[in-house]
Design a protein around this motif. Structure first.
Motif, mmCIF file in Angstrom:
data_model
loop_
_atom_site.group_PDB
_atom_site.id
_atom_site.type_symbol
_atom_site.label_atom_id
_atom_site.label_comp_id
_atom_site.label_asym_id
_atom_site.label_seq_id
_atom_site.Cartn_x
_atom_site.Cartn_y
_atom_site.Cartn_z
ATOM 1 N N PRO A 135 0.956 -1.280 -0.020
ATOM 2 C CA PRO A 135 -0.116 0.026 -0.122
ATOM 3 C C PRO A 135 0.830 1.217 0.100
ATOM 4 O O PRO A 135 1.846 1.455 0.851
ATOM 5 C CB PRO A 135 -0.786 -0.077 1.364
ATOM 6 C CG PRO A 135 -0.689 -1.585 1.680
ATOM 7 C CD PRO A 135 0.547 -2.128 1.206
ATOM 8 N N ALA A 136 0.452 2.158 -0.752
ATOM 9 C CA ALA A 136 1.060 3.492 -0.846
ATOM 10 C C ALA A 136 0.800 4.421 0.411
ATOM 11 O O ALA A 136 1.303 5.261 0.481
ATOM 12 C CB ALA A 136 0.673 4.294 -2.142
ATOM 13 N N HIS A 137 -0.668 4.215 0.907
ATOM 14 C CA HIS A 137 -1.016 5.084 1.968
ATOM 15 C C HIS A 137 -1.499 4.282 2.920
ATOM 16 O O HIS A 137 -1.889 3.138 2.904
ATOM 17 C CB HIS A 137 -2.085 6.104 1.560
ATOM 18 C CG HIS A 137 -1.739 6.699 0.206
ATOM 19 N ND1 HIS A 137 -2.385 6.463 -0.913
ATOM 20 C CD2 HIS A 137 -0.688 7.726 -0.066
ATOM 21 C CE1 HIS A 137 -1.722 7.335 -1.902
ATOM 22 N NE2 HIS A 137 -0.735 8.113 -1.280
ATOM 23 N N SER A 138 -1.785 4.783 4.126
ATOM 24 C CA SER A 138 -2.487 4.338 5.417
ATOM 25 C C SER A 138 -3.979 4.819 5.482
ATOM 26 O O SER A 138 -4.305 6.212 4.917
ATOM 27 C CB SER A 138 -1.709 4.557 6.652
ATOM 28 O OG SER A 138 -0.765 3.998 6.815
ATOM 29 N N GLY A 139 -4.752 4.036 6.077
ATOM 30 C CA GLY A 139 -6.076 4.664 6.399
ATOM 31 C C GLY A 139 -6.175 5.609 7.763
ATOM 32 O O GLY A 139 -4.846 5.818 8.112
ATOM 33 N N SER A 140 -7.187 5.889 8.513
ATOM 34 C CA SER A 140 -7.219 6.591 9.710
ATOM 35 C C SER A 140 -8.108 6.314 10.378
ATOM 36 O O SER A 140 -8.842 5.343 10.057
ATOM 37 C CB SER A 140 -7.278 8.132 9.242
ATOM 38 O OG SER A 140 -8.436 8.235 8.511
ATOM 39 N N SER A 141 -8.263 6.614 11.602
ATOM 40 C CA SER A 141 -9.237 6.228 12.630
ATOM 41 C C SER A 141 -10.369 6.357 12.181
ATOM 42 O O SER A 141 -10.965 7.431 11.763
ATOM 43 C CB SER A 141 -9.075 6.806 13.981
ATOM 44 O OG SER A 141 -9.937 6.596 15.014
ATOM 45 N N GLY A 142 -11.448 5.337 12.005
ATOM 46 C CA GLY A 142 -12.837 5.427 11.425
ATOM 47 C C GLY A 142 -13.001 5.397 10.035
ATOM 48 O O GLY A 142 -14.125 5.188 9.484
ATOM 49 N N LEU A 143 -11.658 5.442 9.155
ATOM 50 C CA LEU A 143 -11.673 5.450 7.960
ATOM 51 C C LEU A 143 -10.532 4.489 7.473
ATOM 52 O O LEU A 143 -9.611 4.965 6.770
ATOM 53 C CB LEU A 143 -11.556 6.902 7.449
ATOM 54 C CG LEU A 143 -12.655 8.064 7.505
ATOM 55 C CD1 LEU A 143 -12.220 9.301 7.108
ATOM 56 C CD2 LEU A 143 -13.743 7.437 6.869
ATOM 57 N N PRO A 144 -10.621 3.514 7.478
ATOM 58 C CA PRO A 144 -9.606 2.480 7.101
ATOM 59 C C PRO A 144 -9.479 2.163 5.630
ATOM 60 O O PRO A 144 -10.474 2.315 4.999
ATOM 61 C CB PRO A 144 -10.031 0.883 7.857
ATOM 62 C CG PRO A 144 -11.562 1.428 7.804
ATOM 63 C CD PRO A 144 -11.928 2.601 8.147
ATOM 64 N N ILE A 145 -8.528 1.700 4.955
ATOM 65 C CA ILE A 145 -8.380 1.356 3.844
ATOM 66 C C ILE A 145 -8.573 -0.130 3.687
ATOM 67 O O ILE A 145 -7.954 -0.883 4.543
ATOM 68 C CB ILE A 145 -7.028 1.671 3.044
ATOM 69 C CG1 ILE A 145 -6.738 3.084 2.881
ATOM 70 C CG2 ILE A 145 -6.945 1.022 1.940
ATOM 71 C CD1 ILE A 145 -5.553 3.435 2.278
ATOM 72 N N THR A 146 -9.661 -0.728 2.912
ATOM 73 C CA THR A 146 -10.108 -2.165 3.140
ATOM 74 C C THR A 146 -9.807 -2.683 1.520
ATOM 75 O O THR A 146 -10.087 -2.282 0.599
ATOM 76 C CB THR A 146 -11.517 -2.076 3.204
ATOM 77 O OG1 THR A 146 -11.854 -1.277 4.603
ATOM 78 C CG2 THR A 146 -11.886 -3.405 3.431
ATOM 79 N N TYR A 147 -9.363 -3.737 1.746
ATOM 80 C CA TYR A 147 -9.105 -4.771 0.647
ATOM 81 C C TYR A 147 -10.064 -5.999 0.937
ATOM 82 O O TYR A 147 -9.552 -6.938 1.889
ATOM 83 C CB TYR A 147 -7.665 -5.401 0.528
ATOM 84 C CG TYR A 147 -6.886 -4.462 0.293
ATOM 85 C CD1 TYR A 147 -6.351 -3.796 -1.118
ATOM 86 C CD2 TYR A 147 -6.096 -3.497 1.213
ATOM 87 C CE1 TYR A 147 -5.342 -2.953 -1.177
ATOM 88 C CE2 TYR A 147 -5.177 -2.497 1.131
ATOM 89 C CZ TYR A 147 -4.669 -2.155 -0.223
ATOM 90 O OH TYR A 147 -3.800 -1.109 -0.270
#
Length: 666
Positions: A96-108
């Protein structure tokens, strides 16, 4: 004359338009993370789509225009986004190029009903049948290939080969036929069940670096340079053969710690010689010629033959607040990093997670090779507050799961057929501290179901672990001196709780002197542990084993366990101060030396008294109404609450309380 209020209104509108244009300009110029933060202030995130039939230039914004690779999702997604993955096999490592954030994860996430496999293997093709002329050519550099089991298999038409570069180290090569792992050609032929191999033992006359065995019938020099795998007691190791003759091999170095055990307890195998390529499911790789040989009764072209090419399916080393849901892993695994946090792996089905066959590391005495694979194999969760849940993991040379870092969690997972190299790797290797391992089912493992170690992390406050409600069985298949839950050595465990686990059917390696297989084993001076309400059966040393030798074993609480106990202390020494053994059911051995050292024992059921379980033969150890274990316990808040009697019961099940269960809840 202009109206002043109208002038002020126009001037304010001009300022507002100018400011808006500036904001738009800044957003357009901002990096992806900043744009994502701005967008997600008002939106829940973008969904991208991936399919093997897609194109990475399509945009990926609908199921009709999907990307082709998951990595393309990983390149563009920002906090709150989702990558919806359609059925197919993806041969890639996703970074992944980026991280999610609290309450807004990045999901596969696997799409609804989709079968998604991320594979670390690549296909191997171009097979030709090996001929007698090929054997003659091979014999020019390896004369032992002539008139061997290999040459016989070639004459029968069962050996095929192809040119492929699998690196310079055969110990890292992994080959599959139709998704089942083949094995490197070796003696004795172990069969294809990695946790139940055919085992050969050293014979009478064997010494530290010499294996004598009348079954070694190959001619003098045949095994020179071969790789030897040895196993005994709790140590597995690899080395090379320095010299060989009919009936014996001399190792380049004595295996670590072998001088402390009976040499004929040593189990061993020999590999690295093409002359042994003569059995179904075997391969041999020549790293100089970059040629792979495979035993097959028909053409490998009729099958799917693959070789491991990538270690990782997802590299989450620098990705936090990231979720991976519903995907399968084949010949690959997932790893987080030391700064990773709040990643979630959910409903992962993984097979052949990690592979290696070279396991000798470190010094030359006991312990030199035991740590191979503990921290870097299986699903590896480092960092903090990461979770793996609802997953099915199998077939790893090392761990099923490794929990490093702090405050990480493994729950409701099924883990089996791991640690097939028989090292200190485990179903779940627990390192760091403040970890939670609950409601997992673990079975058929080379050594321990859970290997519970201890470590601190810079900048983080250490706290206790919780190991509870796990069902662990069929451990010690390739090692000894271990347990369903094993912990060592000389650490203050800060109140770590090992409780409400089912620990049963330890299976010591066949043909060796049985030693120290327990349900829970606190080895060599572990202190400040709470071991409570565990149930065990079919364990050599009972449900609990305490070893206070060496640095001592202090301030442990062993409460309300069912299934017996073994203690190892030196009589008359102060090695167990503060340890309490209360309210247990089952035979307790070795207590004399422990009590002399300050250990306290009380209210344990006399082993000559029948506890009157509901169905001991069926492993239901609840208490009947007539049980003498009722109303006999020292009350311990948080340990033996719940009895319908005024005074708690002995053992792991309180009379009248709902029966607790263990293992994955699915």
């Amino acid at each position: 004359m202009l109206n002043r209020s109208h002038t002020r209104t126009r001037r304010g509108l001009l300022i507002a338009v100018t400011a808006a244009a500036a904001v738009l300009s800044m957003v357009a110029a901002a990096p992806a993370d900043a744009r994502g933060a701005h967008r997600h202030a008002a939106e829940t995130g973008q969904t991208y789509y991936v399919s093997p039939s897609g194109s990475d230039t399509s945009g990926g914004l609908s199921s009709g225009t999907p990307f082709q690779h998951i990595q393309k999702c990983a390149d563009v997604m920002v906090a709150g986004d989702t990558c919806m993955i359609e059925s197919g096999t993806y041969q890639e490592t996703v970074v992944p190029a980026h991280s999610g954030s609290s309450g807004l994860p990045i999901t596969y996430r696997a799409a609804a009903g989709a079968k998604v496999t991320i594979s670390g293997a690549s296909s191997v093709a171009g097979w030709t049948q090996v001929t007698g002329a090929d054997v003659t050519t091979i014999g020019q550099s390896d004369p032992y290939a002539l008139n061997s089991a290999f040459s016989d298999a070639v004459a029968a038409g069962h050996v095929w080969s192809t040119g492929v570069d699998l690196g310079s180290d055969p110990s890292t090569v992994q080959v599959f036929t139709d998704k089942q792992m083949d094995i490197e050609a070796q003696w004795p032929y172990p069969g294809l069940d990695l946790l139940n191999p055919t085992i050969e033992h050293a014979g009478a006359g064997s010494a530290d670096a010499t294996i004598d065995d009348a079954s070694l019938t190959r001619p003098a020099g045949y095994w020179n340079g071969a790789r030897a795998l040895t196993g005994y007691w709790y140590v597995s190791a690899t080395t090379t053969v320095a010299a060989s003759d009919a009936g014996s091999v001399t190792l380049a170095a004595a295996p670590p710690c072998v001088h402390k055990v009976v040499p004929t307890d040593t189990r061993y195998s020999l590999s690295g010689k093409i002359g042994e390529l003569a059995n179904p499911g075997e391969w041999f790789y020549d790293p100089t010629a970059h040629r792979l040989y495979l035993y097959s009764t028909d053409s490998p072209a009729q099958h799917t033959v693959e070789a491991k090419a990538r270690q990782l399916a997802f590299d989450l080393t620098n990705a936090s607040y990231t979720s991976v849901v519903g995907v399968d892993l084949f010949a690959s695994t997932i790893r987080t990093g030391s700064t990773t946090s709040h990643d979630t792996l959910d409903t992962i089905t993984g097979s052949y997670l990690s592979h290696y066959t070279d396991i000798t590391q470190g010094t030359t005495d006991c312990g030199s090779s035991v740590d191979r694979g503990i921290g870097d194999t299986g699903i590896v969760l480092n960092g903090t507050n990461n979770t793996i849940v609802n997953s099915d993991l199998s077939l790893s040379a090392g761990n099923g799961i490794a929990l490093g870092g702090q405050n990480n969690t493994a729950t409701d997972n099924i883990i089996h057929d791991v640690d097939y190299m028989g090292t200190y790797a485990a179903g779940i290797a627990v390192m760091g501290n403040s970890q939670t391992v609950m409601n997992n089912t673990i079975y058929r493992v080379g050594r321990s179901g859970i290997n519970l170690q201890w470590g601190t992390n810079a900048g983080l406050t250490a706290d206790k672990d919780r190991i509870a409600y796990n069902d662990i069985s069929q451990y010690a298949r390739l090692s000894l001196d271990t347990a369903g839950i094993y912990t060592c050595c000389g650490a203050d465990m800060m109140g770590t709780s090992v409780d409400h686990n089912l620990l049963h059917d330890g299976t010591p390696t066949p043909g060796v002197t049985p030693f120290a297989v327990a349900g829970v084993y606190a080895d060599n001076g572990q202190s400040d542990l709470v071991i409570a309400n565990n149930v065990g059966w079919n364990n050599l040393q009972g449900t609990v084993m305490l070893n206070g030798l060496g640095s001592g074993s202090y301030n442990n609480g062993v409460y309300n366990n069912t299934g017996g106990m073994t203690m190892m202390y030196v009589k008359g020494t102060n090695q167990s101060t503060g340890t309490k053994i209360y309210n247990n059911i089952g035979t307790i051995t070795g207590s004399d030396g422990a009590t002399d050292g300050g250990l306290l024992m009380s209210n344990n059921l006399d082993p000559t008294v029948d506890p009157l379980f509901v169905d001991a033969a069926g492993h239901d150890y609840e208490l009947t109404a007539a049980s003498p274990a009722r109303s006999q316990a020292i009350p311990l808040a948080g340990i033996n609450d719940g009895s319908t009697d005024a005074v708690p019961s002995l053992g792991a099940y309180q009379y009248g309380a709902p029966k607790w269960t263990a293992g994955a809840r699915r």
